[in-house]
Each structure stands twice: as C-alpha cells, then as structure tokens.
Design a protein around this motif. Structure first.
Motif, mmCIF file in Angstrom:
data_model
loop_
_atom_site.group_PDB
_atom_site.id
_atom_site.type_symbol
_atom_site.label_atom_id
_atom_site.label_comp_id
_atom_site.label_asym_id
_atom_site.label_seq_id
_atom_site.Cartn_x
_atom_site.Cartn_y
_atom_site.Cartn_z
ATOM 1 N N HIS A 6 -37.254 -14.579 66.730
ATOM 2 C CA HIS A 6 -36.602 -13.216 66.546
ATOM 3 C C HIS A 6 -35.192 -13.477 66.247
ATOM 4 O O HIS A 6 -34.428 -14.069 67.644
ATOM 5 C CB HIS A 6 -36.584 -12.116 67.190
ATOM 6 N N HIS A 33 -30.986 -12.816 64.121
ATOM 7 C CA HIS A 33 -30.460 -12.258 62.634
ATOM 8 C C HIS A 33 -29.371 -13.174 62.243
ATOM 9 O O HIS A 33 -28.269 -13.432 62.831
ATOM 10 C CB HIS A 33 -29.807 -10.938 63.246
ATOM 11 N N HIS A 83 -37.899 -3.946 65.673
ATOM 12 C CA HIS A 83 -37.256 -3.662 67.111
ATOM 13 C C HIS A 83 -38.066 -2.472 67.540
ATOM 14 O O HIS A 83 -38.431 -1.761 67.043
ATOM 15 C CB HIS A 83 -36.095 -3.564 66.979
ATOM 16 N N HIS A 106 -38.182 -7.366 71.662
ATOM 17 C CA HIS A 106 -37.879 -6.638 72.905
ATOM 18 C C HIS A 106 -38.948 -6.063 73.657
ATOM 19 O O HIS A 106 -39.329 -6.652 74.742
ATOM 20 C CB HIS A 106 -36.642 -5.516 72.767
ATOM 21 N N ASP A 149 -32.540 -13.980 69.576
ATOM 22 C CA ASP A 149 -31.972 -12.672 69.143
ATOM 23 C C ASP A 149 -30.404 -13.015 68.838
ATOM 24 O O ASP A 149 -29.812 -11.925 68.917
ATOM 25 C CB ASP A 149 -32.317 -11.686 70.194
#
Ligand code: GUN
Ligand code: ZN
Length: 440
Positions: free
Chosen positions: A75, A77, A239, A278, A329
């Motif tokens: 995960h 971004h 998420h 998460h 993340d």
C-alpha cells in the motif's frame, strides 16, 4: 539462462512465517525464460550440488552478498511522494492540509509523469519490485503511472481513486465535459476503461480504488462493487479503521452497516485480492469478516506511528486468521525503505500490543514484506519468493554497505541475527543491485 552465485535467502512455501526462511550460505540461483518468455527462477539451492546440472550457464559471482526476493509493498500513494514527512495532528487534518492540495496537481499529465518516474525509481532503488499503489481521482494520473511502470517493468497495481464527495472539488472525480454523465457515473466509466486498457498488460494490474467510505456516496460504492463482481480477478484497495475521527465519520455516514469495515462488505467490496490499509481499530467480528472473505490487511507501521493512528493488532490478526503484509504507505508513511518499515513493524509488535508485547522474528517481518505480501495479493508463487516458477525479481544486498553494518553483520551468529542487523541498520544503501524479471 543465467545464474547468480551468492548467499541466498528465500521462503519455504506453506511453512510457519516465523520459521519459513531458508538461508544458503553458498547458493546458486538459476533464472531463465518460461514458456511465455518471462524470466523466472529455474532452480535454487547449494552451489556445489546445483552448478553441475547447469554447466553451460554463465555464473555471475557475488561474494559477500545476499540475494533475496524483491520486496512487495502492499500500500502506498504515488501522488504523495512530495508530502512525505508533513506533520499533522492526525489523519484528517493531514489529508486536508497537505495531501489534497498536492493531489490536485495530478490533473496535469506532465506533473503526473514526472512524479511517476520519480516514484518508480525510488521504489526500485529501495528494492521494491511489486507495488500496489493509489493514484488520484484524475484519469491522467493513472495513465501516466501505468505508462511509466510498463517501461520500468516494476510490477505495479493501481487504479483511479474514487471520491465523489466530502473533499475539495479539485480532488473529486469530475463529470464528463458537456455534462452527459455526472461525476459518479463518469468515475465508474473511467475506472472500467482504465481497467480494460491496462489490467494484465505485461506486469500491470488494475485495482478498483474507493479512497475510503467517507469520500464516496452509496452510488459510487455500489458501482465499485458491481465492477468488482464483473471483473473477479482485478484487485480492490481502500482504507479502513485507521483513525478514531475517521471511524466516527464513517459510522455516521453509513449507520446501517455493522461496522466501518462491514460497510465495504455491504457494497460487495470484500473478497480475495481486496487489500485494506491499516485495519487498526477492529473487533473480532471485523477480523472474522476479513478472514471469511479472503480480504487482506496492508499493515503500515511507519504511517501509523507518524500520524498517531494506533497500532496494528498482530495478536488479534493471528488469533482469528487475518491475512496481512507490510506496506510503506508513502506519504503518510515516512520511508520507501522496506528495512525501515520492517523495523517499525517490530516496534509495533513490541509496544503496540495488549500486554505482553510480541517479539516478531526478523524472518516473520521479512516474510510479511515479501512472500506474505505476495500471498495477500493472490500472487503466491508469482512474486515475493525465489521458488522455481517465480518471476525473477530479486535484490542483491551488501551487508558491508556501511561501517556499522559491516561491523555488526560480521558478528552475526545466526540467520535471525543477520536479518535483524540488516533490518535495524539498513536502508537503500544495503541494496546494491535490483534485478527485475525481463520478458523476451
Ligand atoms: N484515508 C483516506 N485517504 C488516506 C490517505 O491518503 N492516507 C492515509 N494514510 N489514510 C487515508
Ligand atoms: Zn494510504
């Protein structure tokens, strides 16, 4: 065909993660094309027994080095590279003050392309060879990333970020020019178009990507679930249960669902190949829902510590049987380095559990960022390991990369000590070379 002689690290399939690592002090890794022309592992084992079976294959010798599977980052971004290390009181102000203002810039193709080039290079430089990542709500951000990933051969899964409410207009999905379709409808049309264009092309995969329940309407989540049903082998990413204010918000918006997580299930968004980042504030019913649907948790320890979100409950996940793997993340997370992420996960195990804390073994942590993360993606036996048939993605690590690493690793008396020393002291300097499976 080509062979690499070095110390080797890989994982026994099906073994307990904490006992699954295999270390070959003087090993040989033989790679060559499979029937489809992809470079895959042909054989792995002790140099002296394996080499005579491949007398014609040229051997590249890496004395003093360790060859290990390329890391799998569950995960991140890509549009948040520029906001890494931006402090905030918590998740929601961090999104509002740093993340959304940066993500709006990805409506520009050139900006997206330059960011994609940097992000991919940074992942690879740190030894990550498979990444599941978010783009933004702008289709051009997805096109740019897939285009660049295809050139680099990073194994990459991404998708159009779905968000049709509760965020600034310039980061929400947009309606079609001319107003024939509204933003929600258009976001689903664009998702399907991108999916059809990119999913399964070379090493690329598509992920249906609702950002999180609070920024999607019921209609958008329903549409995302319908797309997921229509395309059962694509991924889903979102998420969940990261931060207490976020949870309260999600519960207020979807009061009919049993829990925040259950909202996704109610819209058909939980199944194998669904990765939820998460998964901190769960009860056992949530854990059972993860287990029963085959969805997996992306554990993001540097992000959770940095944003003060909380601690992933390893004890609870193992008790119920939730699948999980590790993730950077970026940019809520603070590092592209899998070594930093593994160390942060170790801290979470030590201090973030209901007492007594755990001492996650370095083998287990390494597994979580390689074979375990691959399993969570449904890519068992494809990436994250060096078993015969796996794509030939690996890192050559130099345990002498810094004076302190050299000093400490020289004193390691066991595999766990060696892996621990690298996890605690290592970063991109450890990664001397990254080899990615080529296609002929
Ligand atoms: N929840 C919704 N969006 C985000 C994001 O960009 N980062 C993190 N950490 N959590 C989120
Ligand atoms: Zn995230």
């Amino acid at each position: 065909m080509k062979a690499y002689r070095s110390a080797l690290l890989y994982f026994k399939p099906g073994a307990q993660p904490s006992q699954s690592a295999v270390y070959e002090a003087d090993g040989l890794l033989v790679v060559g094309p499979d029937a489809g022309g992809r470079q895959v592992v042909q054989a792995i084992g002790p140099y002296h027994t394996l080499q005579p079976r491949y007398p014609q294959v040229p051997v590249s010798h890496w004395p003093g080095r360790l060859i290990a599977p390329g890391f799998v980052d569950l995960h991140s971004h890509y549009p948040q590279t520029n906001v890494i290390g931006s402090p905030a009181a918590g998740l929601l102000p961090w999104l509002e003050n740093y993340t959304f203002p940066e993500e709006k810039r990805f409506s520009a193709h050139e900006y997206s392309t330059q960011s994609a080039i940097f992000f991919i290079a940074e992942m690879l430089r740190n030894g990550v060879t498979t990444a599941l990542t978010f783009a933004t709500s702008h289709p051009t951000s997805v096109q740019a990333l897939f285009t660049q990933a295809r050139q680099s051969r990073l194994r990459l899964i991404t998708g159009l970020c779905l968000m049709d409410r509760h965020a600034p207009a310039d980061v929400l999905n947009r309606s079609a020019p001319g107003g024939q379709t509204d933003a929600t409808e258009q976001s689903l049309i664009d998702s399907e178009g991108l999916l059809q264009q990119w999913h399964g092309v070379d090493r690329l995969g598509y992920a249906i990507t609702p950002r999180f329940a609070p920024t999607s309407t019921d209609a958008q989540l329903r549409g995302a679930g319908e797309l997921a049903a229509k395309y059962p082998d694509v991924w889903i990413q979102s998420h969940v249960a990261e931060n207490r204010d976020e949870i309260q918000w999600a519960r207020a918006l979807f009061p009919a669902s049993r829990s925040y997580l259950a909202t996704y299930d109610d819209f058909g968004l939980m199944r194998q190949r669904a990765i939820y980042a998460h998964c901190i504030h769960f009860d056992d019913d949530d854990r059972a829902l993860m287990r029963d649907t085959g969805a997996a948790a992306a554990v993001c320890p540097t992000s959770n510590l940095f944003l003060g979100s909380g601690f992933f409950d390893y004890t609870g996940a193992d008790r119920v049987g939730v699948q999980y793997g590790l993730a950077s993340d970026v940019g809520g997370g603070t590092s592209f380095s899998p070594f930093h992420t593994m160390l942060a996960a170790y801290y979470v195990g030590r201090e973030g559990q209901t007492k007594p804390g755990l001492s996650l073994s370095p083998q287990h942590l390494w597994w979580q960022h390689t074979a375990g993360a691959a399993r969570a993606l449904g890519l068992d036996g494809v990436v994250g390991n060096l078993q015969p048939g796996c794509e030939a993605d690996f890192v050559v690590l130099n345990p002498q990369a810094t004076p302190l690493l050299a000093r400490r690793t020289a004193l390691a008396n066991s595999l766990d000590e060696l892996l621990f020393a690298m996890m605690v002291l290592g970063d991109d300097r450890l990664v001397e070379k990254v080899v990615i499976s080529q296609a002929l």
